[in-house]
Design a protein around this motif. Structure first.
Motif, PDB file in Angstrom:
ATOM      1  N   ALA A  34       0.843  -1.183  -0.036  1.00 45.66           N
ATOM      2  CA  ALA A  34      -0.052   0.152  -0.113  1.00 45.66           C
ATOM      3  C   ALA A  34       0.871   1.138  -0.054  1.00 45.66           C
ATOM      4  O   ALA A  34       0.603   2.204  -0.587  1.00 45.66           O
ATOM      5  N   MET A  35       2.046   1.436   0.978  1.00 48.35           N
ATOM      6  CA  MET A  35       2.721   2.425   0.550  1.00 48.35           C
ATOM      7  C   MET A  35       3.379   2.611  -0.603  1.00 48.35           C
ATOM      8  O   MET A  35       3.786   3.684  -1.043  1.00 48.35           O
ATOM      9  N   LEU A  36       4.049   1.423  -1.136  1.00 53.60           N
ATOM     10  CA  LEU A  36       4.721   1.699  -2.478  1.00 53.60           C
ATOM     11  C   LEU A  36       3.675   1.918  -3.392  1.00 53.60           C
ATOM     12  O   LEU A  36       4.186   2.854  -4.354  1.00 53.60           O
ATOM     13  N   VAL A  37       2.571   1.708  -3.649  1.00 52.47           N
ATOM     14  CA  VAL A  37       1.430   2.192  -4.414  1.00 52.47           C
ATOM     15  C   VAL A  37       1.551   3.775  -4.165  1.00 52.47           C
ATOM     16  O   VAL A  37       1.330   4.539  -5.273  1.00 52.47           O
ATOM     17  N   ALA A  78      -0.902   1.959   6.466  1.00 56.12           N
ATOM     18  CA  ALA A  78      -0.221   2.502   5.713  1.00 56.12           C
ATOM     19  C   ALA A  78      -0.294   4.055   5.776  1.00 56.12           C
ATOM     20  O   ALA A  78       0.547   4.947   5.913  1.00 56.12           O
ATOM     21  N   PHE A  79      -1.803   4.330   5.855  1.00 54.88           N
ATOM     22  CA  PHE A  79      -1.953   5.755   6.092  1.00 54.88           C
ATOM     23  C   PHE A  79      -1.249   6.355   7.365  1.00 54.88           C
ATOM     24  O   PHE A  79      -0.821   7.355   7.242  1.00 54.88           O
ATOM     25  N   ARG A  89       9.117   9.831  -2.378  1.00 54.85           N
ATOM     26  CA  ARG A  89      10.198   8.729  -2.272  1.00 54.85           C
ATOM     27  C   ARG A  89      10.064   8.198  -1.105  1.00 54.85           C
ATOM     28  O   ARG A  89      10.620   6.767  -0.721  1.00 54.85           O
ATOM     29  N   ASP A  90       9.931   8.868   0.099  1.00 51.29           N
ATOM     30  CA  ASP A  90       9.812   8.267   1.428  1.00 51.29           C
ATOM     31  C   ASP A  90       8.868   7.590   1.550  1.00 51.29           C
ATOM     32  O   ASP A  90       9.008   6.294   2.209  1.00 51.29           O
ATOM     33  N   PHE A  91       7.731   7.591   0.833  1.00 50.84           N
ATOM     34  CA  PHE A  91       6.662   6.619   1.070  1.00 50.84           C
ATOM     35  C   PHE A  91       7.261   5.139   0.043  1.00 50.84           C
ATOM     36  O   PHE A  91       6.974   4.117   0.715  1.00 50.84           O
ATOM     37  N   LEU A  92       7.843   5.443  -0.713  1.00 49.29           N
ATOM     38  CA  LEU A  92       8.521   4.147  -1.363  1.00 49.29           C
ATOM     39  C   LEU A  92       9.387   3.656  -0.492  1.00 49.29           C
ATOM     40  O   LEU A  92       9.366   2.067  -0.198  1.00 49.29           O
ATOM     41  N   ASN A 136       8.803  -2.207   4.968  1.00 47.78           N
ATOM     42  CA  ASN A 136       7.615  -2.988   5.455  1.00 47.78           C
ATOM     43  C   ASN A 136       7.694  -4.367   4.879  1.00 47.78           C
ATOM     44  O   ASN A 136       7.562  -5.376   5.268  1.00 47.78           O
ATOM     45  N   VAL A 137       7.857  -4.278   3.389  1.00 44.30           N
ATOM     46  CA  VAL A 137       7.929  -5.560   2.600  1.00 44.30           C
ATOM     47  C   VAL A 137       9.116  -6.417   3.405  1.00 44.30           C
ATOM     48  O   VAL A 137       8.905  -7.845   3.735  1.00 44.30           O
ATOM     49  N   ALA A 138      10.329  -5.909   3.461  1.00 53.20           N
ATOM     50  CA  ALA A 138      11.406  -6.381   4.124  1.00 53.20           C
ATOM     51  C   ALA A 138      11.169  -6.847   5.552  1.00 53.20           C
ATOM     52  O   ALA A 138      11.425  -8.206   5.864  1.00 53.20           O
TER      53      ALA A 138
END
Length: 338
Positions: free
Chosen positions: A104-107, A250-251, A276-279, A285-287
């Protein structure tokens, strides 16, 4: 564009980065375990989230000093996700939640939604932070007093606790209050950066010396720090039930992280790119999830501690993660006595 993210450690800042990383790493061990407890998951998931999130965020965010760790607000949201308790595999369900939060953060980052956060008013953030603080206090009364009250929500359980003072465990309450008092006092001394660590060590040692065996430790909770986290795959069957909690997490994480992007200049004097900080937080989070960690986000308190301790670049965050790993591998049996 910030090019500092791709730089190698600089001799001019490495000593400061090493010192700041040592402080942040040591502080993050008890903080990470406590965040896991607050979230109602295995405390190790909190510590693993801190360890993996910090180093992943160091290499992927635009902010030089953003410590991507668990936060109180995110922990409270995790604690309310019933699927994590009802799943046949709670650990894999948590992995799934962290990964979905990261996606969600990546999106959000790919859609360049960082600029949208300027519409979140300061009054909303102040109210949100205060509400989180109240919920944290109410949610931890059982651990503080040694009495698990009954009730459908935190407020009812808090009232139940105050109405039954005779059922509180005096020694557990004394240790908790002494720890809080010691942290407050140490924050006003030269040891303020390590106040939490010193307070936890001092009170834990006192419990051992006094022979207060009824005061629960991590070992009593079945938590064993035996090594670094191993990869674990998400549980696909719980994905539909975790989509809404993941978006909520995520929000909250991104809103908190935006405070860092807006208030902490990079080492080269530029402002971080919020999108970019969102990404970067999504990657973290994925890691974190794939290595058994809980959801993480930009931590204002940890980032401020990192900067206050003298960090000169993002390499302080790498050092902090290494320090956490060393503590887990080399001193796990000692930490278990906390």
């Amino acid at each position: 564009m910030n090019t500092e993210a791709n730089s190698t450690p600089k001799r001019s800042t490495f000593r400061h980065d090493a010192s700041a990383g040592l402080v942040l790493g040591l502080q993050s061990v008890p903080d990470g375990l406590a965040t896991g407890l607050l979230a109602g998951v295995n405390p190790l998931a909190g510590l693993y989230g801190y360890m993996v999130g910090t180093v992943s965020g160091a290499f992927s965010t635009s902010s030089s000093f953003m410590a991507v760790q668990g936060t109180g607000a995110m922990a409270m949201l995790v604690a309310d996700v019933a699927v994590l308790r009802e799943s046949s595999s709670p650990s894999r369900a948590l992995v799934t939640l962290s990964v979905l939060t990261g996606i969600a953060m990546l999106v959000a980052g790919l859609l360049k939604l960082g600029s949208m956060l300027r519409f979140v008013s300061n009054a909303v953030m102040v109210g949100f932070i205060n509400a989180v603080g109240v919920n944290i206090v109410l949610g931890q009364l059982a651990n503080l007093t040694g009495y698990s009250a009954d009730g459908p929500n935190r407020v009812v359980r808090a009232v139940n606790t105050f109405l039954h003072p005779g059922l509180l465990d005096g020694r557990t309450l004394a240790v908790g209050l002494c720890t809080v008092a010691l942290i407050v006092v140490l924050e006003r001394t030269p040891l303020r950066s390590l106040g939490l660590v010193v307070a936890v060590i001092a009170t834990s040692a006192s419990v051992h010396l006094l022979g207060w065996d009824q005061v629960a430790t991590l070992n009593d909770l079945g938590v064993t720090l035996s090594g670094l986290p191993r990869p674990e795959l998400p549980l696909l069957s719980v994905v539909p039930a975790l989509l809404v909690p993941a978006v909520s997490l995520a929000f909250v994480g991104l809103v908190q992280g935006a405070g860092i992007s807006a208030n902490f200049l990079n080492a080269d004097g530029t402002y971080p790119d919020p999108s970019r900080d969102f990404l970067g937080q999504g990657v973290a989070n994925v890691a974190s999830g794939l290595l058994q960690g809980m959801p993480v986000g930009g931590s204002v308190s940890a980032s401020a501690l990192n900067k206050e301790a003298g960090a000169g670049s993002r390499w302080s965050l790498v050092v902090a993660s290494i320090v956490m790993a060393v503590v887990v591998v080399g001193f796990g049996s000692v930490v278990g006595q906390v």
